[in-house]
Design a protein around this motif. Structure first.
Motif, mmCIF file in Angstrom:
data_model
loop_
_atom_site.group_PDB
_atom_site.id
_atom_site.type_symbol
_atom_site.label_atom_id
_atom_site.label_comp_id
_atom_site.label_asym_id
_atom_site.label_seq_id
_atom_site.Cartn_x
_atom_site.Cartn_y
_atom_site.Cartn_z
ATOM 1 N N PRO A 118 0.801 -1.231 0.000
ATOM 2 C CA PRO A 118 0.000 0.000 0.000
ATOM 3 C C PRO A 118 0.832 1.279 0.000
ATOM 4 C CG PRO A 118 -0.894 -1.598 1.564
ATOM 5 C CD PRO A 118 0.430 -2.132 1.112
ATOM 6 N N ALA A 119 1.959 1.285 0.701
ATOM 7 C CA ALA A 119 2.790 2.497 0.743
ATOM 8 C C ALA A 119 3.308 2.839 -0.647
ATOM 9 C CB ALA A 119 3.958 2.297 1.711
ATOM 10 N N ALA A 120 3.762 1.843 -1.395
ATOM 11 C CA ALA A 120 4.256 2.093 -2.753
ATOM 12 C C ALA A 120 3.144 2.627 -3.646
ATOM 13 C CB ALA A 120 4.837 0.812 -3.334
ATOM 14 N N VAL A 121 1.928 2.101 -3.471
ATOM 15 C CA VAL A 121 0.794 2.574 -4.272
ATOM 16 C C VAL A 121 0.475 4.024 -3.941
ATOM 17 C CG1 VAL A 121 -1.674 2.287 -4.716
ATOM 18 C CG2 VAL A 121 -0.179 0.273 -4.583
ATOM 19 N N ARG A 122 0.453 4.361 -2.662
ATOM 20 C CA ARG A 122 0.129 5.746 -2.283
ATOM 21 C C ARG A 122 1.171 6.720 -2.830
ATOM 22 N NH1 ARG A 122 -3.308 8.424 0.541
ATOM 23 N NH2 ARG A 122 -4.307 6.561 1.432
ATOM 24 N N TYR A 123 2.440 6.379 -2.726
ATOM 25 C CA TYR A 123 3.478 7.274 -3.252
ATOM 26 C C TYR A 123 3.344 7.433 -4.759
ATOM 27 C CZ TYR A 123 5.735 6.851 1.326
ATOM 28 O OH TYR A 123 6.009 6.885 2.679
ATOM 29 N N ALA A 124 3.045 6.342 -5.458
ATOM 30 C CA ALA A 124 2.859 6.425 -6.907
ATOM 31 C C ALA A 124 1.679 7.325 -7.246
ATOM 32 C CB ALA A 124 2.659 5.027 -7.490
ATOM 33 N N MET A 125 0.594 7.190 -6.495
ATOM 34 C CA MET A 125 -0.576 8.033 -6.723
ATOM 35 C C MET A 125 -0.246 9.513 -6.481
ATOM 36 S SD MET A 125 -3.177 6.022 -7.578
ATOM 37 C CE MET A 125 -1.909 5.198 -8.564
ATOM 38 N N GLU A 126 0.517 9.784 -5.421
ATOM 39 C CA GLU A 126 0.879 11.166 -5.115
ATOM 40 C C GLU A 126 1.729 11.784 -6.218
ATOM 41 O OE1 GLU A 126 2.630 11.268 -1.232
ATOM 42 O OE2 GLU A 126 0.742 10.762 -0.223
ATOM 43 N N LEU A 127 2.486 10.944 -6.923
ATOM 44 C CA LEU A 127 3.291 11.421 -8.051
ATOM 45 C C LEU A 127 2.504 11.465 -9.353
ATOM 46 C CD1 LEU A 127 6.788 9.796 -7.430
ATOM 47 C CD2 LEU A 127 6.283 12.229 -7.614
ATOM 48 N N GLY A 128 1.234 11.056 -9.317
ATOM 49 C CA GLY A 128 0.393 11.182 -10.502
ATOM 50 C C GLY A 128 0.147 9.915 -11.285
ATOM 51 N N ALA A 129 0.549 8.767 -10.771
ATOM 52 C CA ALA A 129 0.283 7.516 -11.481
ATOM 53 C C ALA A 129 -1.220 7.329 -11.679
ATOM 54 C CB ALA A 129 0.868 6.329 -10.724
ATOM 55 N N LYS A 130 -1.589 6.740 -12.804
ATOM 56 C CA LYS A 130 -2.999 6.601 -13.164
ATOM 57 C C LYS A 130 -3.510 5.161 -13.093
ATOM 58 C CE LYS A 130 -3.939 10.904 -14.433
ATOM 59 N NZ LYS A 130 -5.049 11.691 -13.856
ATOM 60 N N ILE A 131 -2.601 4.184 -13.188
ATOM 61 C CA ILE A 131 -3.017 2.775 -13.219
ATOM 62 C C ILE A 131 -2.222 1.990 -12.190
ATOM 63 C CG2 ILE A 131 -3.184 0.658 -14.608
ATOM 64 C CD1 ILE A 131 -3.379 2.392 -17.097
ATOM 65 N N VAL A 132 -2.925 1.149 -11.432
ATOM 66 C CA VAL A 132 -2.290 0.188 -10.531
ATOM 67 C C VAL A 132 -2.533 -1.194 -11.107
ATOM 68 C CG1 VAL A 132 -2.221 -0.786 -8.207
ATOM 69 C CG2 VAL A 132 -2.686 1.666 -8.527
ATOM 70 N N TRP A 133 -1.450 -1.831 -11.554
ATOM 71 C CA TRP A 133 -1.540 -3.185 -12.110
ATOM 72 C C TRP A 133 -1.301 -4.186 -10.982
ATOM 73 C CZ3 TRP A 133 -2.176 -2.913 -17.528
ATOM 74 C CH2 TRP A 133 -1.783 -1.708 -18.130
ATOM 75 N N LEU A 134 -2.186 -5.135 -10.814
ATOM 76 C CA LEU A 134 -1.926 -6.245 -9.899
ATOM 77 C C LEU A 134 -0.762 -7.070 -10.445
ATOM 78 C CD1 LEU A 134 -5.538 -7.297 -8.829
ATOM 79 C CD2 LEU A 134 -3.929 -5.728 -7.708
ATOM 80 N N PRO A 135 -0.219 -8.002 -9.651
ATOM 81 C CA PRO A 135 1.007 -8.693 -10.071
ATOM 82 C C PRO A 135 0.917 -9.263 -11.489
ATOM 83 C CG PRO A 135 0.508 -9.227 -7.802
ATOM 84 C CD PRO A 135 -0.649 -8.425 -8.303
ATOM 85 N N THR A 136 2.030 -9.175 -12.194
ATOM 86 C CA THR A 136 2.115 -9.695 -13.560
ATOM 87 C C THR A 136 3.093 -10.870 -13.577
ATOM 88 O OG1 THR A 136 3.773 -7.975 -14.102
ATOM 89 C CG2 THR A 136 1.455 -7.515 -14.640
ATOM 90 N N ILE A 137 4.344 -10.622 -13.868
ATOM 91 C CA ILE A 137 5.310 -11.722 -13.958
ATOM 92 C C ILE A 137 5.547 -12.415 -12.626
ATOM 93 C CG2 ILE A 137 6.475 -10.812 -15.992
ATOM 94 C CD1 ILE A 137 8.639 -9.698 -14.111
ATOM 95 N N ASP A 138 5.211 -11.753 -11.519
ATOM 96 C CA ASP A 138 5.362 -12.371 -10.200
ATOM 97 C C ASP A 138 4.050 -12.896 -9.633
ATOM 98 O OD1 ASP A 138 8.113 -11.974 -10.068
ATOM 99 O OD2 ASP A 138 7.909 -9.968 -9.207
ATOM 100 N N ALA A 139 2.984 -12.830 -10.408
ATOM 101 C CA ALA A 139 1.723 -13.414 -9.957
ATOM 102 C C ALA A 139 1.884 -14.933 -9.816
ATOM 103 C CB ALA A 139 0.609 -13.104 -10.955
ATOM 104 N N LYS A 140 1.265 -15.485 -8.802
ATOM 105 C CA LYS A 140 1.315 -16.936 -8.610
ATOM 106 C C LYS A 140 0.802 -17.657 -9.854
ATOM 107 C CE LYS A 140 -0.165 -20.660 -5.522
ATOM 108 N NZ LYS A 140 -0.913 -21.005 -4.271
ATOM 109 N N ASN A 141 -0.266 -17.133 -10.453
ATOM 110 C CA ASN A 141 -0.837 -17.734 -11.665
ATOM 111 C C ASN A 141 0.159 -17.724 -12.820
ATOM 112 O OD1 ASN A 141 -3.094 -18.555 -13.538
ATOM 113 N ND2 ASN A 141 -2.659 -16.530 -14.377
#
Length: 276
Positions: A80-103
């Motif tokens: 959550p901390a990384a997401v909040r900092y990204a949002m404060e810098l203006g990030a528009k999309i939060v991608w759930l895990p990709t290459i590190d997803a268990k699936n």
């Protein structure tokens, strides 16, 4: 060449990156300016990209690049901390895990990986992340999680009040949502959109063109739920300034009307970026 003025692309990879890419950020900006596109989102599997977007916008002297964050191990996973900092810098999309997803790891025959659910509920960290996404009116993208995880995430995120959810390239074999499953999702939710990309890796450095499958999905699931993006940047694929017009031309040549094209490439992405 397709008319690209006003078009957005919400999924592009570029250098600097861990993997070799077809273009770097500056080359991407030049291509965007030459094509007169309205904007693009930088995606990285490892690093937040809002800082890079900020630099490109300073060079362009307007907002054309947008950042995102992908919740793989490099940023602490479901952090959550990384997401909040990204949002404060203006990030528009939060991608759930990709290459590190268990699936993702499971389908590549690997161990470990990040799961976003426990039983039939999302994990506590993701609930907190969803609250941050709602606060900033950002986009939640499903990444490379499993079909079962997608079901739980869509319901929980909708109940949490997230208005824009993007199912990441459902045609990608790692994700593998059938047309029937997509129709079912579209019938349940009016805040969920399917991001359909130009091509996908199929192993051993080979890529498969997604356009025929995407056309079928657009016709059967509906253009209203479709976002056109390229996932450009892979070395094996054409450069962005070839793949984007090729994608739009393919749809036009196969009967997709201007109203639908404008929605999938201009109006919907502007809505997702909260620019309307």
């Amino acid at each position: 060449m397709a008319e690209l003025k006003g078009v957005f692309d919400l999924h592009i990879h570029s250098a600097p990156d861990i993997r070799e890419r077809k273009h770097d950020d500056l080359e991407l900006l030049r291509q965007a300016q030459n094509m007169e596109v309205e904007g693009f989102v930088l995606k990285s599997h490892q690093f937040p990209t809002a800082e890079r977007a900020w630099v490109l916008n300073k060079l362009a002297q307007k907002n054309i690049a947008y950042g995102s964050i992908t919740l793989n191990y490099a940023v602490g996973g479901l952090n959550p901390a990384a997401v909040r900092y990204a949002m404060e810098l203006g990030a528009k999309i939060v991608w759930l895990p990709t290459i590190d997803a268990k699936n993702h790891r499971l389908k590549e025959g690997k161990q470990g990986g990040i799961s976003v659910i426990r039983g039939n509920s999302v994990v506590a960290e993701l609930l907190e992340i969803m609250e941050i996404i709602k606060e900033y009116n950002a986009v939640l993208a499903t990444g490379h999680i499993s079909t079962n995880e997608i079901d739980v995430v869509l319901k929980t995120a909708t109940d949490a009040g997230i208005t824009n959810i993007m199912v990441t390239h459902p045609e990608f074999h790692i994700v593998g949502l059938s047309i029937k499953e997509q129709i079912d999702i579209a019938s349940k939710y009016d805040n969920v959109y399917f991001e359909r990309t130009f091509a996908q890796p199929i192993g051993k450095g080979n890529y498969q063109n997604n356009l025929p499958a995407n056309l079928e999905a657009i016709n059967k699931v509906g253009y209203q739920t479709t976002l056109v993006s390229t996932d450009s940047g892979q070395i094996e694929n054409p450069p962005w300034n070839e793949s984007l017009p090729a994608y739009i031309n393919f749809l036009k040549e196969n009967g997709v009307k201007k109203e639908a094209l404008d929605w999938m490439t201009k109006k919907l992405p502007a809505k997702l970026l909260n620019l309307n």
